[in-house]
Scaffold this motif. Structure first.
Motif, short mmCIF file in Angstrom:
data_model
loop_
_atom_site.label_atom_id
_atom_site.label_comp_id
_atom_site.label_asym_id
_atom_site.label_seq_id
_atom_site.Cartn_x
_atom_site.Cartn_y
_atom_site.Cartn_z
N LEU A 121 -25.40 11.26 4.17
CA LEU A 121 -25.22 11.87 2.85
C LEU A 121 -24.20 13.00 2.91
CD1 LEU A 121 -26.12 11.86 -0.09
CD2 LEU A 121 -27.91 13.48 0.54
N ILE A 122 -24.29 13.84 3.91
CA ILE A 122 -23.33 14.94 4.07
C ILE A 122 -21.92 14.41 4.29
CG2 ILE A 122 -22.67 16.86 5.59
CD1 ILE A 122 -25.72 17.36 5.93
N ALA A 123 -21.79 13.37 5.11
CA ALA A 123 -20.47 12.77 5.35
C ALA A 123 -19.91 12.13 4.08
CB ALA A 123 -20.56 11.73 6.46
N GLY A 124 -20.76 11.50 3.30
CA GLY A 124 -20.32 10.90 2.05
C GLY A 124 -19.87 11.93 1.04
N ILE A 125 -20.59 13.03 0.94
CA ILE A 125 -20.19 14.10 0.03
C ILE A 125 -18.89 14.73 0.50
CG2 ILE A 125 -20.82 16.41 -0.80
CD1 ILE A 125 -23.74 15.41 -0.83
N GLY A 126 -18.73 14.90 1.81
CA GLY A 126 -17.48 15.42 2.35
C GLY A 126 -16.30 14.51 2.05
N GLN A 127 -16.51 13.20 2.19
CA GLN A 127 -15.45 12.24 1.87
C GLN A 127 -15.11 12.28 0.38
OE1 GLN A 127 -13.76 10.62 4.03
NE2 GLN A 127 -12.64 9.17 2.78
N PHE A 128 -16.13 12.40 -0.46
CA PHE A 128 -15.92 12.50 -1.91
C PHE A 128 -15.08 13.72 -2.26
CE2 PHE A 128 -17.42 14.40 -5.90
CZ PHE A 128 -17.04 13.41 -6.80
N LEU A 129 -15.44 14.87 -1.68
CA LEU A 129 -14.69 16.10 -1.96
C LEU A 129 -13.27 16.02 -1.43
CD1 LEU A 129 -17.47 18.73 -1.24
CD2 LEU A 129 -16.65 17.94 -3.46
N ARG A 130 -13.09 15.38 -0.28
CA ARG A 130 -11.74 15.21 0.27
C ARG A 130 -10.88 14.35 -0.64
NH1 ARG A 130 -9.72 11.11 2.92
NH2 ARG A 130 -7.84 11.41 4.13
N LYS A 131 -11.45 13.26 -1.15
CA LYS A 131 -10.69 12.40 -2.06
C LYS A 131 -10.37 13.10 -3.37
CE LYS A 131 -11.80 7.71 -0.64
NZ LYS A 131 -12.34 6.44 -1.09
N LEU A 132 -11.30 13.91 -3.85
CA LEU A 132 -11.03 14.69 -5.08
C LEU A 132 -9.88 15.68 -4.84
CD1 LEU A 132 -14.41 15.68 -6.76
CD2 LEU A 132 -12.62 14.21 -7.65
N ARG A 133 -9.91 16.33 -3.70
CA ARG A 133 -8.87 17.29 -3.39
C ARG A 133 -7.50 16.59 -3.28
NH1 ARG A 133 -10.52 18.83 1.37
NH2 ARG A 133 -8.88 17.79 2.52
N LEU A 134 -7.47 15.43 -2.66
CA LEU A 134 -6.21 14.69 -2.54
C LEU A 134 -5.70 14.19 -3.88
CD1 LEU A 134 -6.78 12.63 0.71
CD2 LEU A 134 -5.15 14.49 0.37
N ARG A 135 -6.59 13.86 -4.78
CA ARG A 135 -6.16 13.40 -6.11
C ARG A 135 -5.55 14.54 -6.92
NH1 ARG A 135 -10.27 9.94 -9.40
NH2 ARG A 135 -8.46 9.86 -10.74
N ARG A 136 -6.05 15.75 -6.72
CA ARG A 136 -5.56 16.89 -7.50
C ARG A 136 -4.18 17.34 -7.04
NH1 ARG A 136 -10.94 20.21 -7.10
NH2 ARG A 136 -12.26 18.81 -8.25
N GLU A 137 -3.86 17.10 -5.77
CA GLU A 137 -2.58 17.59 -5.24
C GLU A 137 -1.43 16.74 -5.68
OE1 GLU A 137 -2.94 17.92 -1.03
OE2 GLU A 137 -4.37 19.54 -1.17
N SER B 154 -0.17 16.91 6.54
CA SER B 154 -0.54 16.07 7.68
C SER B 154 -1.81 15.27 7.42
CB SER B 154 -0.70 16.90 8.96
OG SER B 154 -1.90 17.64 8.93
N ASP B 155 -2.20 15.12 6.17
CA ASP B 155 -3.32 14.30 5.80
C ASP B 155 -2.75 13.12 5.02
OD1 ASP B 155 -6.60 15.16 4.41
OD2 ASP B 155 -5.90 13.48 5.59
N TYR B 156 -3.36 11.98 5.11
CA TYR B 156 -2.83 10.83 4.42
C TYR B 156 -3.93 10.12 3.65
CZ TYR B 156 -4.84 8.14 8.20
OH TYR B 156 -5.70 7.60 9.10
N GLU B 157 -3.50 9.34 2.68
CA GLU B 157 -4.42 8.57 1.88
C GLU B 157 -3.77 7.24 1.56
OE1 GLU B 157 -6.71 8.84 -2.40
OE2 GLU B 157 -4.94 10.03 -2.04
N TYR B 158 -4.48 6.15 1.80
CA TYR B 158 -4.01 4.85 1.39
C TYR B 158 -4.42 4.65 -0.06
CZ TYR B 158 -3.12 3.77 6.24
OH TYR B 158 -2.65 3.79 7.51
N VAL B 159 -3.48 4.32 -0.89
CA VAL B 159 -3.78 4.15 -2.30
C VAL B 159 -3.70 2.67 -2.63
CG1 VAL B 159 -3.09 4.74 -4.64
CG2 VAL B 159 -2.85 6.42 -2.82
N ASN B 160 -4.84 2.09 -2.95
CA ASN B 160 -4.92 0.72 -3.44
C ASN B 160 -6.06 0.66 -4.45
OD1 ASN B 160 -7.23 0.61 -1.92
ND2 ASN B 160 -6.28 -0.43 -0.20
N LYS C 226 0.86 -1.18 0.00
CA LYS C 226 0.00 0.00 0.00
C LYS C 226 0.90 1.23 0.00
CE LYS C 226 -3.91 -2.02 2.32
NZ LYS C 226 -4.81 -1.97 3.45
N LYS C 227 0.65 2.11 -0.93
CA LYS C 227 1.43 3.32 -1.03
C LYS C 227 0.76 4.41 -0.20
CE LYS C 227 1.71 6.44 -4.54
NZ LYS C 227 1.75 6.77 -5.95
N VAL C 228 1.52 5.09 0.61
CA VAL C 228 0.99 6.15 1.45
C VAL C 228 1.58 7.47 0.97
CG1 VAL C 228 0.82 7.04 3.80
CG2 VAL C 228 0.85 4.59 3.41
#
Length: 108
Positions: free
Chosen positions: A92-108, A15-21, A8-10
């Protein structure tokens, strides 16, 4: 024969992390499942409210679990469906927040 374990690549971003698999490459599955689950909860809340209103109008008996009975005793027909609808909205709000967080991490 040695089998190589998939790693798994981290990646770290401020100070935010994402597991990429394989499951975290796309943010869309999380959003789609959140919408499906929230929609099912909203539908359940509406259907249960209609059943309770019809039961009060016609009389007779109705099966309720203990939490539902407690909500009915406290406030009547609207409290239990309202609690389920609030849970669906929070999910639903938490899911949308998680979606936006993952989009932001992908762009960086």
């Amino acid at each position: 024969m040695e089998q190589e374990q998939p790693r798994k690549k981290v990646t770290y971003h401020d100070s935010d992390y994402e597991y990429v698999n394989s499951m975290s490459k796309s943010p869309w599955p999380t959003l789609i499942w959140t919408i499906i689950i929230s929609g099912a909860l909203f539908t359940f809340a509406i259907m249960r409210y209609r059943e309770m209103v019809a039961w009060e109008a016609s009389g007779g008996s109705m099966r309720m679990n203990s939490i539902e009975k407690l909500c009915y005793d406290m406030a009547g027909t609207w409290l239990f469906p309202a609690v389920i609808a609030v849970i669906a909205a929070i999910a639903l709000i938490a899911g949308i927040g998680q979606f936006l967080r993952k989009l932001r991490l992908r762009r960086e």
